[in-house]
Write a protein that holds these residues in place. Sequence first.
Motif, mmCIF file in Angstrom:
data_model
loop_
_atom_site.group_PDB
_atom_site.id
_atom_site.type_symbol
_atom_site.label_atom_id
_atom_site.label_comp_id
_atom_site.label_asym_id
_atom_site.label_seq_id
_atom_site.Cartn_x
_atom_site.Cartn_y
_atom_site.Cartn_z
ATOM 1 N N THR A 77 3.064 2.733 4.676
ATOM 2 C CA THR A 77 4.279 2.211 4.059
ATOM 3 C C THR A 77 3.881 1.064 3.153
ATOM 4 O O THR A 77 3.253 0.097 3.596
ATOM 5 C CB THR A 77 5.274 1.696 5.115
ATOM 6 O OG1 THR A 77 5.739 2.783 5.900
ATOM 7 C CG2 THR A 77 6.484 1.039 4.435
ATOM 8 N N GLU B 148 8.549 -0.627 10.760
ATOM 9 C CA GLU B 148 7.671 0.391 10.199
ATOM 10 C C GLU B 148 6.456 0.633 11.089
ATOM 11 O O GLU B 148 5.996 1.770 11.238
ATOM 12 C CB GLU B 148 7.214 -0.025 8.796
ATOM 13 C CG GLU B 148 8.313 -0.052 7.752
ATOM 14 C CD GLU B 148 8.768 1.332 7.343
ATOM 15 O OE1 GLU B 148 7.977 2.291 7.460
ATOM 16 O OE2 GLU B 148 9.925 1.478 6.905
ATOM 17 N N ARG C 214 8.846 1.170 0.460
ATOM 18 C CA ARG C 214 10.095 0.603 0.954
ATOM 19 C C ARG C 214 10.255 -0.790 0.369
ATOM 20 O O ARG C 214 9.381 -1.635 0.522
ATOM 21 C CB ARG C 214 10.102 0.520 2.482
ATOM 22 C CG ARG C 214 11.343 -0.190 3.033
ATOM 23 C CD ARG C 214 11.323 -0.268 4.550
ATOM 24 N NE ARG C 214 12.408 -1.100 5.050
ATOM 25 C CZ ARG C 214 12.611 -1.366 6.339
ATOM 26 N NH1 ARG C 214 11.801 -0.857 7.254
ATOM 27 N NH2 ARG C 214 13.619 -2.144 6.723
#
Length: 294
Positions: free
Chosen positions: A140, A189, A200
Amino acid sequence: MKITIGGSLGNIGKPLTQKLVTAGHKVTVISSQPARQQEIESLGAKAAIGFVNDAAFLTSALAGADAVFAMTPPNLGGSNVIVNTVNAGAAYATAIRKADVKRVVMLSSIGAHLPDGNGPIAAIHQIEKIYQQLPDVSVTFLRAGYFYNNFYHDIPMIRNAGIEGSNFSFSTLMPLVHPKDIATAAAGELIGMPAGKHVRYIVGDLRMGVDIAKVLGAAIAKPELPWVEFSDEQAIQGMMQAGVPEEIAHLYAEMGAGFRKGTIIEDFERQGAPVTGAIRLEEFAKEFASKFKI
């Protein structure tokens, strides 16, 4: 889960460590400062003392980890900042591969979609590309907004000149975020372990320069505090006079110009300008007022 955290016990690392330890996870915190070891251990975590540009050290620190919060310091030295930062990111990537880590949350930045014209964020762009190439690793890219904490650097200017400002205008939209909101997003996450590689954004408020001056001014009993736009050269000279190395001053002025032109936030806007953080500017202003009084 076994989770390794970069960033020592800084504005993000400390609340992130506290959240994960409280949730019952086994946490290792990377720090370059031996003096931090006792504080890290007092939080219930294990300390790994070494440098993030040392791939061998990082491999040891990441050994056995189910997930890693990878954070490279923004100013690795007063010169060759971009190269030094990218090298630290590459060392992380090497360690991730060698330690066979399968889940990474990378602290990135708004504007990291750009290869240049974004100041120090250019290094983050390159590190994102390196991490994109990690095989069989879910990542992420946590693209954070402009840290509220950066406004603490303006306290001397507010005290001495009675103004707030930068090299972007009063009407420039600034995506802002509190480190605690970043820690909350990172924890989610890390624990959630979503598969694949994705971006994100984490932003707590979206405000213009004039709003920033108004809200911060009201919190410190200066309701008429104006927002003043500086030229890029004025911004560079001001930072250098405050002791910022010349190379870093130029990088931060370039970043300010990127906000002014709107290029840094263009991808954020394409994604719908998501504001998902909990801490708004007005709440941060209370913290700012406490710092201003010191």
